[in-house]
Design a protein around this motif. Sequence first.
Motif, PDB file in Angstrom:
ATOM      1  N   ILE A 180       0.864  -1.181   0.000  1.00  0.00           N
ATOM      2  CA  ILE A 180       0.000   0.000   0.000  1.00  0.00           C
ATOM      3  C   ILE A 180       0.898   1.228   0.000  1.00  0.00           C
ATOM      4  CG2 ILE A 180      -1.890   1.191   1.150  1.00  0.00           C
ATOM      5  CD1 ILE A 180      -2.483  -1.415   2.629  1.00  0.00           C
ATOM      6  N   MET A 181       0.616   2.155  -0.873  1.00  0.00           N
ATOM      7  CA  MET A 181       1.516   3.293  -1.039  1.00  0.00           C
ATOM      8  C   MET A 181       0.740   4.595  -1.187  1.00  0.00           C
ATOM      9  SD  MET A 181       4.423   3.788  -4.000  1.00  0.00           S
ATOM     10  CE  MET A 181       3.246   3.902  -5.350  1.00  0.00           C
ATOM     11  N   GLY A 182       1.207   5.611  -0.505  1.00  0.00           N
ATOM     12  CA  GLY A 182       0.684   6.960  -0.692  1.00  0.00           C
ATOM     13  C   GLY A 182       1.759   7.824  -1.308  1.00  0.00           C
ATOM     14  N   VAL A 183       1.389   8.668  -2.255  1.00  0.00           N
ATOM     15  CA  VAL A 183       2.343   9.587  -2.881  1.00  0.00           C
ATOM     16  C   VAL A 183       1.796  11.001  -2.753  1.00  0.00           C
ATOM     17  CG1 VAL A 183       3.565  10.249  -4.987  1.00  0.00           C
ATOM     18  CG2 VAL A 183       3.110   7.832  -4.527  1.00  0.00           C
ATOM     19  N   ILE A 184       2.634  11.913  -2.224  1.00  0.00           N
ATOM     20  CA  ILE A 184       2.223  13.307  -2.038  1.00  0.00           C
ATOM     21  C   ILE A 184       3.230  14.218  -2.743  1.00  0.00           C
ATOM     22  CG2 ILE A 184       1.621  15.094  -0.384  1.00  0.00           C
ATOM     23  CD1 ILE A 184       1.408  12.887   1.745  1.00  0.00           C
ATOM     24  N   PRO A 185       2.792  15.005  -3.723  1.00  0.00           N
ATOM     25  CA  PRO A 185       3.688  15.981  -4.352  1.00  0.00           C
ATOM     26  C   PRO A 185       3.896  17.174  -3.417  1.00  0.00           C
ATOM     27  CG  PRO A 185       1.810  15.432  -5.767  1.00  0.00           C
ATOM     28  CD  PRO A 185       1.488  14.956  -4.388  1.00  0.00           C
ATOM     29  N   LEU A 186       5.150  17.564  -3.204  1.00  0.00           N
ATOM     30  CA  LEU A 186       5.486  18.662  -2.306  1.00  0.00           C
ATOM     31  C   LEU A 186       6.236  19.748  -3.073  1.00  0.00           C
ATOM     32  CD1 LEU A 186       6.794  16.542   0.710  1.00  0.00           C
ATOM     33  CD2 LEU A 186       4.538  17.578   0.484  1.00  0.00           C
TER      34      LEU A 186
ATOM     35  N   ASP B 136       9.411  10.545 -12.613  1.00  0.00           N
ATOM     36  CA  ASP B 136       9.792   9.431 -13.488  1.00  0.00           C
ATOM     37  C   ASP B 136      10.132   8.168 -12.707  1.00  0.00           C
ATOM     38  OD1 ASP B 136       9.444  10.972 -15.748  1.00  0.00           O
ATOM     39  OD2 ASP B 136      11.516  11.682 -15.759  1.00  0.00           O
ATOM     40  N   GLU B 137      10.493   8.336 -11.432  1.00  0.00           N
ATOM     41  CA  GLU B 137      10.825   7.185 -10.598  1.00  0.00           C
ATOM     42  C   GLU B 137       9.577   6.547  -9.978  1.00  0.00           C
ATOM     43  OE1 GLU B 137      14.411   7.711  -8.070  1.00  0.00           O
ATOM     44  OE2 GLU B 137      14.325   9.782  -8.782  1.00  0.00           O
ATOM     45  N   LEU B 138       8.421   7.127 -10.252  1.00  0.00           N
ATOM     46  CA  LEU B 138       7.164   6.628  -9.679  1.00  0.00           C
ATOM     47  C   LEU B 138       6.189   6.323 -10.814  1.00  0.00           C
ATOM     48  CD1 LEU B 138       6.805   9.191  -6.777  1.00  0.00           C
ATOM     49  CD2 LEU B 138       7.000   6.725  -6.476  1.00  0.00           C
ATOM     50  N   GLU B 139       6.394   5.183 -11.459  1.00  0.00           N
ATOM     51  CA  GLU B 139       5.605   4.844 -12.640  1.00  0.00           C
ATOM     52  C   GLU B 139       4.110   4.836 -12.355  1.00  0.00           C
ATOM     53  OE1 GLU B 139       6.307   4.442 -15.836  1.00  0.00           O
ATOM     54  OE2 GLU B 139       8.380   5.019 -15.438  1.00  0.00           O
ATOM     55  N   VAL B 140       3.725   4.283 -11.221  1.00  0.00           N
ATOM     56  CA  VAL B 140       2.302   4.173 -10.914  1.00  0.00           C
ATOM     57  C   VAL B 140       1.676   5.551 -10.702  1.00  0.00           C
ATOM     58  CG1 VAL B 140       2.705   3.841  -8.429  1.00  0.00           C
ATOM     59  CG2 VAL B 140       0.587   3.002  -9.464  1.00  0.00           C
ATOM     60  N   PHE B 141       2.408   6.465 -10.063  1.00  0.00           N
ATOM     61  CA  PHE B 141       1.875   7.811  -9.834  1.00  0.00           C
ATOM     62  C   PHE B 141       1.974   8.667 -11.092  1.00  0.00           C
ATOM     63  CE2 PHE B 141       2.144  12.221  -8.199  1.00  0.00           C
ATOM     64  CZ  PHE B 141       0.926  12.257  -7.525  1.00  0.00           C
ATOM     65  N   LYS B 142       2.962   8.393 -11.914  1.00  0.00           N
ATOM     66  CA  LYS B 142       3.167   9.169 -13.139  1.00  0.00           C
ATOM     67  C   LYS B 142       1.941   9.107 -14.043  1.00  0.00           C
ATOM     68  CE  LYS B 142       6.570   9.854 -16.829  1.00  0.00           C
ATOM     69  NZ  LYS B 142       7.821   9.326 -17.440  1.00  0.00           N
ATOM     70  N   LYS B 143       1.266   7.956 -14.046  1.00  0.00           N
ATOM     71  CA  LYS B 143       0.066   7.806 -14.869  1.00  0.00           C
ATOM     72  C   LYS B 143      -1.069   8.683 -14.353  1.00  0.00           C
ATOM     73  CE  LYS B 143       1.286   2.962 -15.739  1.00  0.00           C
ATOM     74  NZ  LYS B 143       0.923   1.550 -15.451  1.00  0.00           N
TER      75      LYS B 143
ATOM     76  N   ILE C 136     -10.869 -10.467  -1.041  1.00  0.00           N
ATOM     77  CA  ILE C 136      -9.465 -10.149  -0.770  1.00  0.00           C
ATOM     78  C   ILE C 136      -9.160  -8.737  -1.257  1.00  0.00           C
ATOM     79  CG2 ILE C 136      -7.079 -10.679  -1.436  1.00  0.00           C
ATOM     80  CD1 ILE C 136      -7.826 -13.621  -1.422  1.00  0.00           C
ATOM     81  N   ASP C 137      -9.642  -8.407  -2.446  1.00  0.00           N
ATOM     82  CA  ASP C 137      -9.411  -7.077  -3.010  1.00  0.00           C
ATOM     83  C   ASP C 137     -10.053  -6.004  -2.147  1.00  0.00           C
ATOM     84  OD1 ASP C 137      -8.001  -6.008  -5.254  1.00  0.00           O
ATOM     85  OD2 ASP C 137      -9.903  -5.294  -6.050  1.00  0.00           O
ATOM     86  N   LEU C 138     -11.259  -6.267  -1.655  1.00  0.00           N
ATOM     87  CA  LEU C 138     -11.946  -5.324  -0.783  1.00  0.00           C
ATOM     88  C   LEU C 138     -11.197  -5.158   0.538  1.00  0.00           C
ATOM     89  CD1 LEU C 138     -14.345  -3.521  -0.081  1.00  0.00           C
ATOM     90  CD2 LEU C 138     -15.610  -5.564   0.616  1.00  0.00           C
ATOM     91  N   TYR C 139     -10.679  -6.257   1.056  1.00  0.00           N
ATOM     92  CA  TYR C 139      -9.932  -6.218   2.318  1.00  0.00           C
ATOM     93  C   TYR C 139      -8.680  -5.354   2.164  1.00  0.00           C
ATOM     94  CZ  TYR C 139      -8.433  -8.089   6.843  1.00  0.00           C
ATOM     95  OH  TYR C 139      -8.079  -8.235   8.161  1.00  0.00           O
TER      96      TYR C 139
ATOM     97  N   TYR D 157      -2.766   0.465  -4.079  1.00  0.00           N
ATOM     98  CA  TYR D 157      -2.428  -0.861  -3.556  1.00  0.00           C
ATOM     99  C   TYR D 157      -2.303  -1.804  -4.743  1.00  0.00           C
ATOM    100  CZ  TYR D 157      -7.305  -2.432  -4.058  1.00  0.00           C
ATOM    101  OH  TYR D 157      -8.535  -2.776  -4.552  1.00  0.00           O
ATOM    102  N   ASP D 158      -1.293  -2.654  -4.689  1.00  0.00           N
ATOM    103  CA  ASP D 158      -0.974  -3.535  -5.822  1.00  0.00           C
ATOM    104  C   ASP D 158      -0.880  -2.736  -7.116  1.00  0.00           C
ATOM    105  OD1 ASP D 158      -0.977  -5.666  -4.117  1.00  0.00           O
ATOM    106  OD2 ASP D 158      -2.975  -6.363  -4.640  1.00  0.00           O
ATOM    107  N   ASP D 159      -0.336  -1.520  -7.020  1.00  0.00           N
ATOM    108  CA  ASP D 159      -0.176  -0.631  -8.177  1.00  0.00           C
ATOM    109  C   ASP D 159      -1.498  -0.217  -8.818  1.00  0.00           C
ATOM    110  OD1 ASP D 159       2.516  -0.597  -7.830  1.00  0.00           O
ATOM    111  OD2 ASP D 159       2.956  -2.089  -9.368  1.00  0.00           O
ATOM    112  N   LYS D 160      -2.593  -0.330  -8.053  1.00  0.00           N
ATOM    113  CA  LYS D 160      -3.887   0.138  -8.542  1.00  0.00           C
ATOM    114  C   LYS D 160      -4.218   1.454  -7.839  1.00  0.00           C
ATOM    115  CE  LYS D 160      -5.676  -4.607  -8.838  1.00  0.00           C
ATOM    116  NZ  LYS D 160      -6.687  -5.547  -8.283  1.00  0.00           N
TER     117      LYS D 160
END
Length: 354
Positions: free
Chosen positions: A15-21, A71-78, A122-125, A161-164
Amino acid sequence: MKSNSSEQKQFSTKIMGVIPLVLPYFENRNFLLKPFESGINEIVLFCNKKNVKFMNNFEGRLKARLLKTVDELEVFKKYWKGPPSILWEFWFLEISITFEFTMKDVKEGLKANYEMEFQKKIDLYKAIAAFKIEDICNDILVSITIAKFGLIKASEGAIFYDDKTFLTNVNGTHNIFFWAKEKAQKINWPPTYDLPLEMVYNWLERSGLLKTGIGEGKIGRAVAAITHMLKNDFSHVSDNLNLDIIWSLIGLEAIYGNGNSGLKSQLVEKSRIFLGEPSIDKKFFGRAYDLRSRVIHGDVDIPFKNYHGDTNVTLGKSIDLEDARLITAAVLISTVQKFIIEDKADLVFKYQIA
């Protein structure tokens, strides 16, 4: 036995959070860059030693890193739409954890309330677990806003989560706080502080505010009001110009007000007792409060939501709308900062005849 073994089957998800600063204002970049970098590093250090407990009693350590290019954050770049202006130079804070659970955790966590195949459960969890990281990201943003008043600007972030892409409900922190601190420094009131992030976060946690998410009690209502001023807006010409004043004064009335009579005099007198006497314009805060009721009752010319001009909308010759907005925000943040410094939970004022 076989059934019990299958229930203990391990699953995991990142699980990942990305915040632009970004620095709040480009013109002051060279002066602010060093404290800005120090403030961001403080966030990273704080996150890297923080444990998080989930609904299945799984406890894990957060991981945080700072990236200077998307560029180092492919999932967030989209997801990232890019900076709103070429003047804004973003860094990206990544906060993540690998959440582990079993089939039994899913069954107990979701019970029989969800009629769906197990893989969807599982996905909901995983999605429910991702809410925890969303809360932490927003809690850090309100903490850093109070701790480093006006120093660090955040744009809208996202949770994965899971790059989604799961949620995009990670608030920005708005330029109002930068301009409010600048206004406070210009008139030399109220006092503002640079506090350790951990000190602020722990105080909010001890107060129970981060657990419930409800602004309970006087100080709780004040902090809740601050969270409503966190938004993804890069312009000091805010489309929420009037709401900012209202939220600030909701917070200030919660702390300094007692009953409904004489609220202006209560706020002016009590804030001076708690924060010290203004040294330049002693009536500035009072005039800002006067403007509040005129705004609420539609007696002040206000800019359109998409207005990009000057916001010095005046009421006679007393005080303009932008100044009122900034000084009330500064008094609110300063008051909460002093609560934290003195580790207070409430203020009690007594009137006596000398």
